[in-house]
Motif scaffolding. Sequence first.
Motif, PDB file in Angstrom:
ATOM      1  N   UNK A  71       0.844  -1.195   0.000  1.00 35.13           N
ATOM      2  CA  UNK A  71       0.000   0.000   0.000  1.00 35.13           C
ATOM      3  C   UNK A  71       0.878   1.243   0.000  1.00 35.13           C
ATOM      4  N   UNK A  72       0.468   2.282  -0.726  1.00 41.82           N
ATOM      5  CA  UNK A  72       1.250   3.507  -0.709  1.00 41.82           C
ATOM      6  C   UNK A  72       1.276   4.106   0.695  1.00 41.82           C
ATOM      7  N   UNK A  73       2.328   4.872   0.993  1.00 40.44           N
ATOM      8  CA  UNK A  73       2.495   5.456   2.326  1.00 40.44           C
ATOM      9  C   UNK A  73       1.285   6.290   2.731  1.00 40.44           C
ATOM     10  N   UNK A  74       0.604   6.918   1.782  1.00 41.40           N
ATOM     11  CA  UNK A  74      -0.540   7.765   2.122  1.00 41.40           C
ATOM     12  C   UNK A  74      -1.706   6.953   2.683  1.00 41.40           C
ATOM     13  N   UNK A  75      -1.732   5.630   2.482  1.00 45.39           N
ATOM     14  CA  UNK A  75      -2.805   4.800   3.003  1.00 45.39           C
ATOM     15  C   UNK A  75      -2.531   4.320   4.427  1.00 45.39           C
ATOM     16  N   UNK A  76      -1.351   4.592   4.956  1.00 45.84           N
ATOM     17  CA  UNK A  76      -0.994   4.133   6.292  1.00 45.84           C
ATOM     18  C   UNK A  76      -1.370   5.186   7.323  1.00 45.84           C
ATOM     19  N   UNK A  77      -1.442   4.790   8.591  1.00 45.14           N
ATOM     20  CA  UNK A  77      -1.859   5.686   9.661  1.00 45.14           C
ATOM     21  C   UNK A  77      -0.803   6.739  10.000  1.00 45.14           C
ATOM     22  N   UNK A  78       0.431   6.521   9.610  1.00 46.27           N
ATOM     23  CA  UNK A  78       1.521   7.422   9.918  1.00 46.27           C
ATOM     24  C   UNK A  78       1.354   8.758   9.201  1.00 46.27           C
ATOM     25  N   UNK A  79       1.788   9.864   9.810  1.00 43.43           N
ATOM     26  CA  UNK A  79       1.713  11.150   9.113  1.00 43.43           C
ATOM     27  C   UNK A  79       2.524  11.118   7.821  1.00 43.43           C
ATOM     28  N   UNK A  80       2.080  11.877   6.824  1.00 42.24           N
ATOM     29  CA  UNK A  80       2.770  11.910   5.538  1.00 42.24           C
ATOM     30  C   UNK A  80       4.157  12.547   5.667  1.00 42.24           C
ATOM     31  N   UNK A  81       4.292  13.517   6.576  1.00 43.59           N
ATOM     32  CA  UNK A  81       5.580  14.159   6.783  1.00 43.59           C
ATOM     33  C   UNK A  81       5.888  14.182   8.277  1.00 43.59           C
ATOM     34  N   UNK A  82       7.149  14.205   8.577  1.00 45.09           N
ATOM     35  CA  UNK A  82       7.573  14.281   9.972  1.00 45.09           C
ATOM     36  C   UNK A  82       7.457  15.736  10.420  1.00 45.09           C
ATOM     37  N   UNK A  83       6.793  15.971  11.566  1.00 44.62           N
ATOM     38  CA  UNK A  83       6.701  17.352  12.060  1.00 44.62           C
ATOM     39  C   UNK A  83       8.097  17.938  12.293  1.00 44.62           C
ATOM     40  N   UNK A  84       8.237  19.204  12.002  1.00 44.96           N
ATOM     41  CA  UNK A  84       9.524  19.887  12.184  1.00 44.96           C
ATOM     42  C   UNK A  84       9.834  20.034  13.666  1.00 44.96           C
ATOM     43  N   UNK A  85      11.103  20.255  13.960  1.00 43.78           N
ATOM     44  CA  UNK A  85      11.500  20.625  15.307  1.00 43.78           C
ATOM     45  C   UNK A  85      12.173  19.552  16.136  1.00 43.78           C
ATOM     46  N   UNK A  86      12.366  18.340  15.601  1.00 42.60           N
ATOM     47  CA  UNK A  86      12.981  17.295  16.421  1.00 42.60           C
ATOM     48  C   UNK A  86      14.436  17.620  16.746  1.00 42.60           C
ATOM     49  N   UNK A  87      15.150  18.194  15.806  1.00 47.21           N
ATOM     50  CA  UNK A  87      16.546  18.564  16.083  1.00 47.21           C
ATOM     51  C   UNK A  87      16.608  19.672  17.134  1.00 47.21           C
ATOM     52  N   UNK A  88      15.689  20.611  17.047  1.00 49.59           N
ATOM     53  CA  UNK A  88      15.638  21.692  18.022  1.00 49.59           C
ATOM     54  C   UNK A  88      15.287  21.169  19.414  1.00 49.59           C
ATOM     55  N   UNK A  89      14.399  20.177  19.469  1.00 48.27           N
ATOM     56  CA  UNK A  89      14.042  19.574  20.758  1.00 48.27           C
ATOM     57  C   UNK A  89      15.265  18.900  21.380  1.00 48.27           C
ATOM     58  N   UNK A  90      16.046  18.190  20.570  1.00 47.96           N
ATOM     59  CA  UNK A  90      17.251  17.529  21.078  1.00 47.96           C
ATOM     60  C   UNK A  90      18.264  18.571  21.570  1.00 47.96           C
ATOM     61  N   UNK A  91      18.415  19.663  20.846  1.00 45.15           N
ATOM     62  CA  UNK A  91      19.330  20.735  21.276  1.00 45.15           C
ATOM     63  C   UNK A  91      18.837  21.381  22.566  1.00 45.15           C
ATOM     64  N   UNK A  92      17.522  21.567  22.679  1.00 48.84           N
ATOM     65  CA  UNK A  92      16.948  22.138  23.903  1.00 48.84           C
ATOM     66  C   UNK A  92      17.186  21.212  25.092  1.00 48.84           C
ATOM     67  N   UNK A  93      17.103  19.894  24.868  1.00 52.42           N
ATOM     68  CA  UNK A  93      17.381  18.930  25.938  1.00 52.42           C
ATOM     69  C   UNK A  93      18.838  19.063  26.397  1.00 52.42           C
ATOM     70  N   UNK A  94      19.774  19.115  25.456  1.00 53.62           N
ATOM     71  CA  UNK A  94      21.187  19.245  25.807  1.00 53.62           C
ATOM     72  C   UNK A  94      21.436  20.528  26.603  1.00 53.62           C
ATOM     73  N   UNK A  95      20.825  21.625  26.176  1.00 50.32           N
ATOM     74  CA  UNK A  95      20.988  22.899  26.887  1.00 50.32           C
ATOM     75  C   UNK A  95      20.384  22.815  28.287  1.00 50.32           C
ATOM     76  N   UNK A  96      19.226  22.172  28.407  1.00 47.74           N
ATOM     77  CA  UNK A  96      18.575  22.032  29.713  1.00 47.74           C
ATOM     78  C   UNK A  96      19.416  21.172  30.653  1.00 47.74           C
ATOM     79  N   UNK A  97      20.082  20.142  30.121  1.00 40.51           N
ATOM     80  CA  UNK A  97      20.959  19.296  30.942  1.00 40.51           C
ATOM     81  C   UNK A  97      22.120  20.128  31.475  1.00 40.51           C
ATOM     82  N   UNK A  98      22.794  20.869  30.598  1.00 37.34           N
ATOM     83  CA  UNK A  98      23.948  21.675  31.014  1.00 37.34           C
ATOM     84  C   UNK A  98      23.533  22.777  31.991  1.00 37.34           C
ATOM     85  N   UNK A  99      22.335  23.333  31.813  1.00 32.50           N
ATOM     86  CA  UNK A  99      21.858  24.420  32.672  1.00 32.50           C
ATOM     87  C   UNK A  99      21.149  23.920  33.930  1.00 32.50           C
TER      88      UNK A  99
END
Length: 156
Positions: free
Chosen positions: A18-46
């Motif tokens: 089945x094409x990806x559009x027929x699956x329950x998963x979102x068609x695109x990955x929401x933006x911001x995962x890299x920023x979330x990881x960077x925010x976690x690193x900053x929060x750990x150091x701070x």
Amino acid sequence: MNRFHAAAAMLFLTAACAPASDRAEPATTPAGYREAASALDAAIAAKDGAALERLIAEDFLWVRGSGAKGDKTAFIGALTAPAIRIEPFRASEARWIISGNSALLAATNELRGTADGEPFVDRHRFADHWLWRDGGWRLVYAQVTPLPETADPDGS
């Protein structure tokens, strides 16, 4: 092959192809995962407990290098303990594996800081699994594997 097996095989092939559009998963990955990881690193150091609370999921699982498991409370407690100071850091050898609402970061860290006033260096590989939940990226799983003291930086 009887009719039941033929029908089951056809159903499996139809679902698998089945094409990806027929699956329950979102068609695109929401933006911001890299920023979330960077925010976690900053929060750990701070030692920013409030930021860690926001970024880490309630059902978070932490697997330590010893194999021991911990939850969100234990993870935040370890990172914000008064006796521990972690210098700002940046992961190396980062590899992101992305699919729909899931983002996995596998990387290497060299943490430097002090524990009870004594300096330490902690080299390890880690895997952080992020899920898009309630309109934001949440860390749901972290696993840490210590590197041997003799390990080459390239991993050999």
